[in-house]
Enzyme design. Structure first.
Site, PDB file in Angstrom:
ATOM      1  N   LYS A  77       0.837  -1.205   0.000  1.00 24.45           N
ATOM      2  CA  LYS A  77       0.000   0.000   0.000  1.00 24.45           C
ATOM      3  C   LYS A  77       0.872   1.254   0.000  1.00 24.45           C
ATOM      4  O   LYS A  77       0.608   2.214  -0.747  1.00 24.45           O
ATOM      5  CB  LYS A  77      -0.931   0.007   1.232  1.00 24.45           C
ATOM      6  CG  LYS A  77      -2.063  -1.018   1.155  1.00 24.45           C
ATOM      7  CD  LYS A  77      -2.817  -1.157   2.488  1.00 24.45           C
ATOM      8  CE  LYS A  77      -3.859  -2.279   2.394  1.00 24.45           C
ATOM      9  NZ  LYS A  77      -4.530  -2.543   3.694  1.00 24.45           N
ATOM     10  N   GLN A 121      -4.562  -1.373  10.041  1.00 21.10           N
ATOM     11  CA  GLN A 121      -4.408  -2.662   9.366  1.00 21.10           C
ATOM     12  C   GLN A 121      -4.993  -3.767  10.254  1.00 21.10           C
ATOM     13  O   GLN A 121      -4.604  -3.926  11.405  1.00 21.10           O
ATOM     14  CB  GLN A 121      -2.919  -2.907   9.061  1.00 21.10           C
ATOM     15  CG  GLN A 121      -2.645  -4.175   8.263  1.00 21.10           C
ATOM     16  CD  GLN A 121      -3.217  -4.109   6.843  1.00 21.10           C
ATOM     17  OE1 GLN A 121      -3.238  -3.059   6.212  1.00 21.10           O
ATOM     18  NE2 GLN A 121      -3.695  -5.241   6.351  1.00 21.10           N
ATOM     19  N   ASP A 144     -10.979   3.258   4.609  1.00 18.46           N
ATOM     20  CA  ASP A 144     -11.342   1.847   4.451  1.00 18.46           C
ATOM     21  C   ASP A 144     -12.869   1.665   4.428  1.00 18.46           C
ATOM     22  O   ASP A 144     -13.358   0.617   4.018  1.00 18.46           O
ATOM     23  CB  ASP A 144     -10.748   1.006   5.603  1.00 18.46           C
ATOM     24  CG  ASP A 144      -9.483   0.268   5.177  1.00 18.46           C
ATOM     25  OD1 ASP A 144      -9.271   0.123   3.965  1.00 18.46           O
ATOM     26  OD2 ASP A 144      -8.733  -0.175   6.069  1.00 18.46           O
TER      27      ASP A 144
END
Lengths: 317, 317
Positions: A77, A121, A144
């Site tokens: 990422k 994460q 997200d």
């Protein structure tokens, strides 16, 4: 209402009618190629932003512990951010950190005007309350899209979520950019996780597909899946979906990524999807490979959400 | 995992195998009877609260304009409150009131500690922004459960909504109290409104059914519905679901209520559901009538949510 999808046309010439077919090969949906195109457009948008207002988007990643898979995801990422001209910052916390440590890191990114997207994460170590941590994210920086208010807005008609979760958004982008109609098609989502299955259902329904969700309690997943024009699998079981599960001509998006030890491969392992590719390729009209299908799209959508967040913050269009 | 539902057993003795059957009659799910039982238990809980802490639950209703159907619904809700010992207050605003007028009424109820639940009777006149008004409700008093954060929490696994919307909750209660297994069964929800269809899908999935959602863009609703063990209809089309749409032995919950002029009836009209009752009763193993099915349960669930809100406010269990 629903014309033949472009990729399906390629295949129907070979008159797919039963399984196993006589050597038919589905079109491969090249996620990497499609994602590369999106990333290069994002990079030029970032350039335009920098030239116009001397600002660039910023993404902060919070990672707890040292899971090998998480490290790989985070590295990919951040590398993708760099290539697109997006600033990225990592807060790496030890495995035994407290919830307060994470909330403190989160708050510092919340208060940093050069950071427009924050992602935590997942999965977190068991001693941490994921719900409490994710709820602390502001909607404006939740790139997200996992905040329940965001999910509610994705679910409800007439409402607009600020962000669509990256993997579901990537799956639907693959369909759209491959010329596959969604409206009025019968879709099956295998799996109902908060991260993939649920938002994929919600998103496909927003695009007016008729969607069924198959999960661990479903008695006849094979039969239900075989009725679908579009199948999105996020089951977490390698090779679960066999050729016999698929309707001839169906389009398959495979979200599964399962590392399987293989000494013949470069890194000592190779990746399998949820779908038995060799069988599916003989039945489907189009399908994504693993790797190189959904994975690159997830990253491209994260960049896209981060860019959107920055544009919103700077009122830049 | 899934035993035979009790009501279905009643019916399978008459060997339902095809439609039209030879005079088979499905069991009627008596919503009024079941709702009466729930309401009487709520009344005794309210009595226990009053005796223990000298407090009773309070519900505020905000109604805008003078729609005949809304007036009937509101009257029925307030009458049910009274019978259960729950205080109810009505703010009736003129059809041309402003958004601020509604927000002011809402705020006064938000600040009133004797009010534990607030509902805004929908639909609102077109000049008002329903989203903005519903978003102003605090989660703690949103007894209709329509806030998007509440909906997100209903959608996501591992999360708990503070309130489940009344009609979907009533539908699932009817199934449960009729001894019908949901887990692992195939369910179809017809309609995807924010108020009924969507939360019914989410709730049935929480109970581990395998659910498909049929809507206006679905190409073959009849075929999909015919595969379901459980059908919940909230389509808004009278007599849409014919006997030929149903799998023999299916359980049908009909949310539709459509007033049809009929001079032979007491009030000059009678109510039809989404389901053609006379045909369905010959195919299904159990179904709800209209009226007397889901309607009474919606009200019972509103009382139940209001009681829960008050218990939460007073930390009373």
């Amino acid at each position: 209402m629903c014309g033949l999808p472009i990729l399906a046309i390629l295949v129907r010439h070979s008159t797919v009618s039963s399984f196993p077919s006589n050597g038919q090969t589905a079109a491969m949906i090249d996620g990497k190629l499609i994602a590369d195109g999106i990333r290069s457009r994002i990079a030029s948008e970032v350039g335009r932003m920098k030239n116009s207002i001397d600002r660039i988007p910023g993404l902060a990643v919070i990672m707890v512990g040292w899971r090998k898979d998480s490290e790989t995801y985070v590295r990919n990422k951040m590398k993708a951010c760099e290539e697109a001209g997006i600033k990225s910052v990592l807060a790496q916390l030890p495995n035994d950190c407290s919830e307060d440590d994470i909330l403190k890191a989160l708050l510092s990114f919340e208060n940093d005007p050069s950071i427009h997207g924050i992602l935590v994460q997942l999965p977190l170590p068991n001693h941490l309350n994921e719900e409490r941590i994710l709820n602390a994210l502001s909607l404006e920086k939740d790139v997200d899209g996992f905040h329940p208010l965001n999910m509610g807005n994705l679910a409800m008609r007439g409402r607009e979520p600020l962000f669509i979760p990256c993997t579901p958004k990537g799956c639907v982008e693959l369909l759209i950019r491959s010329g596959i109609d969604i409206m009025g098609r019968k879709a099956v989502v295998i799996g109902r996780s908060n991260i993939v299955g649920l938002p994929t259902f919600l998103l496909l329904q927003r695009h007016h597909a008729t969607v069924s969700v198959v999960h661990a309690f479903t008695k006849n997943p094979e039969e239900i899946t075989r009725e679908a024009d579009i199948v999105v699998t996020a089951a977490g079981v390698p090779n679960l979906v066999r050729g016999s599960w698929l309707k001839p001509g169906a389009v398959i998006i495979d979200v599964g990524t399962h590392p399987i030890e293989d000494p013949n491969h470069e890194h000592g392992y190779r990746l399998l999807g949820d779908v038995c590719y060799e069988e599916a390729v003989q039945v489907a009209s189009a399908l994504t490979p693993v790797p190189g299908g959904v994975g690159p799209m997830t990253i491209a959508m994260l960049l896209s959400n981060t860019l959107d967040a920055a544009k919103r913050a700077y009122d830049f269009s």
